[in-house]
Motif scaffolding. Structure first.
Motif, PDB file in Angstrom:
ATOM      1  N   CYS A  94       0.822  -1.216   0.000  1.00  0.00           N
ATOM      2  CA  CYS A  94       0.000   0.000   0.000  1.00  0.00           C
ATOM      3  C   CYS A  94       0.854   1.265   0.000  1.00  0.00           C
ATOM      4  O   CYS A  94       0.463   2.277  -0.558  1.00  0.00           O
ATOM      5  N   ILE A  95       2.013   1.204   0.639  1.00  0.00           N
ATOM      6  CA  ILE A  95       2.901   2.366   0.678  1.00  0.00           C
ATOM      7  C   ILE A  95       3.492   2.642  -0.701  1.00  0.00           C
ATOM      8  O   ILE A  95       3.714   3.784  -1.068  1.00  0.00           O
ATOM      9  N   GLY A  96       3.712   1.597  -1.469  1.00  0.00           N
ATOM     10  CA  GLY A  96       4.244   1.827  -2.802  1.00  0.00           C
ATOM     11  C   GLY A  96       5.362   0.905  -3.221  1.00  0.00           C
ATOM     12  O   GLY A  96       5.921   1.060  -4.304  1.00  0.00           O
ATOM     13  N   PHE A  97       5.723  -0.036  -2.377  1.00  0.00           N
ATOM     14  CA  PHE A  97       6.739  -1.003  -2.786  1.00  0.00           C
ATOM     15  C   PHE A  97       6.160  -1.921  -3.861  1.00  0.00           C
ATOM     16  O   PHE A  97       4.965  -2.208  -3.872  1.00  0.00           O
ATOM     17  N   GLU A  98       7.004  -2.378  -4.736  1.00  0.00           N
ATOM     18  CA  GLU A  98       6.551  -3.334  -5.741  1.00  0.00           C
ATOM     19  C   GLU A  98       6.468  -4.720  -5.113  1.00  0.00           C
ATOM     20  O   GLU A  98       7.164  -5.034  -4.160  1.00  0.00           O
ATOM     21  N   PHE A  99       5.627  -5.574  -5.683  1.00  0.00           N
ATOM     22  CA  PHE A  99       5.439  -6.904  -5.117  1.00  0.00           C
ATOM     23  C   PHE A  99       6.715  -7.721  -5.167  1.00  0.00           C
ATOM     24  O   PHE A  99       6.989  -8.513  -4.274  1.00  0.00           O
ATOM     25  N   TRP A 100       7.500  -7.559  -6.191  1.00  0.00           N
ATOM     26  CA  TRP A 100       8.701  -8.379  -6.341  1.00  0.00           C
ATOM     27  C   TRP A 100       9.907  -7.792  -5.624  1.00  0.00           C
ATOM     28  O   TRP A 100      11.014  -8.307  -5.758  1.00  0.00           O
ATOM     29  N   SER A 101       9.715  -6.719  -4.845  1.00  0.00           N
ATOM     30  CA  SER A 101      10.838  -6.211  -4.063  1.00  0.00           C
ATOM     31  C   SER A 101      11.144  -7.214  -2.948  1.00  0.00           C
ATOM     32  O   SER A 101      10.297  -7.998  -2.539  1.00  0.00           O
ATOM     33  N   ALA A 102      12.348  -7.147  -2.446  1.00  0.00           N
ATOM     34  CA  ALA A 102      12.797  -8.148  -1.470  1.00  0.00           C
ATOM     35  C   ALA A 102      11.974  -8.108  -0.189  1.00  0.00           C
ATOM     36  O   ALA A 102      11.612  -9.153   0.353  1.00  0.00           O
ATOM     37  N   GLN A 103      11.648  -6.913   0.290  1.00  0.00           N
ATOM     38  CA  GLN A 103      10.916  -6.807   1.549  1.00  0.00           C
ATOM     39  C   GLN A 103       9.536  -7.436   1.448  1.00  0.00           C
ATOM     40  O   GLN A 103       9.119  -8.182   2.325  1.00  0.00           O
ATOM     41  N   VAL A 104       8.836  -7.177   0.375  1.00  0.00           N
ATOM     42  CA  VAL A 104       7.464  -7.660   0.244  1.00  0.00           C
ATOM     43  C   VAL A 104       7.433  -9.151  -0.060  1.00  0.00           C
ATOM     44  O   VAL A 104       6.716  -9.920   0.583  1.00  0.00           O
ATOM     45  N   SER A 105       8.219  -9.593  -1.017  1.00  0.00           N
ATOM     46  CA  SER A 105       8.137 -10.996  -1.433  1.00  0.00           C
ATOM     47  C   SER A 105       8.641 -11.943  -0.346  1.00  0.00           C
ATOM     48  O   SER A 105       8.035 -12.987  -0.103  1.00  0.00           O
ATOM     49  N   ILE A 106       9.715 -11.582   0.334  1.00  0.00           N
ATOM     50  CA  ILE A 106      10.237 -12.456   1.378  1.00  0.00           C
ATOM     51  C   ILE A 106       9.292 -12.491   2.576  1.00  0.00           C
ATOM     52  O   ILE A 106       9.012 -13.566   3.123  1.00  0.00           O
ATOM     53  N   SER A 107       8.769 -11.332   2.973  1.00  0.00           N
ATOM     54  CA  SER A 107       7.899 -11.321   4.153  1.00  0.00           C
ATOM     55  C   SER A 107       6.578 -12.040   3.885  1.00  0.00           C
ATOM     56  O   SER A 107       6.058 -12.726   4.760  1.00  0.00           O
TER      57      SER A 107
END
Length: 132
Positions: A94-107
């Motif tokens: 929701c903040i704006g990170f892409e889905f495939w970024s490390a923070q989102v995909s790993i978490s």
């Protein structure tokens, strides 16, 4: 170049093998000490009942209630960790990170696995609760 190859090999292969070896060595040492105490008591034959001594030196068994409570505890812990990690990834999206970024995909990956483990513990808890 050589360091880039050796570090992952040590982390993936040598570290888990050494941890398992240490755990098994500890367990074997405990069993050997128990058996040595029992053998000394039998050899001394000073009126000690060997069966009662063997019963006292045996590993303590968990009751069915303790096992059930541990399942509930683990289920809650894993479920809450999974929910928190999934919420973190949803907020990051929701903040704006892409889905495939490390923070989102790993978490979201680790959160999904943790949530599945927690739900399975809770399912086993609710199924076996009726049997006790």
């Amino acid at each position: 170049m050589l360091q880039q190859i050796l570090v992952p090999i040590f982390v993936v292969v040598v570290l888990p093998v050494s941890i398992v070896a240490i755990i098994f060595a500890t367990i074997m040492n405990q069993d050997n000490k128990r058996s040595q105490v029992l053998i000394k008591a039998i050899e001394s034959n000073c009126g000690i009942d060997a069966d009662k001594l063997a019963e006292a030196l045996r590993k303590p068994q968990k009751t069915a209630r303790e096992i059930l409570n541990l399942r509930l505890l683990r289920g809650c812990i894993f479920s809450f960790i999974g929910i928190v990690l999934c919420l973190i990834s949803i907020i990051s999206l929701c903040i704006g990170f892409e889905f495939w970024s490390a923070q989102v995909s790993i978490s979201i990956f680790i959160g999904g696995i943790s949530l599945a483990i927690g739900l399975s513990y809770l399912l086993v808890y609710y199924v076996t609760r009726k049997q006790i």
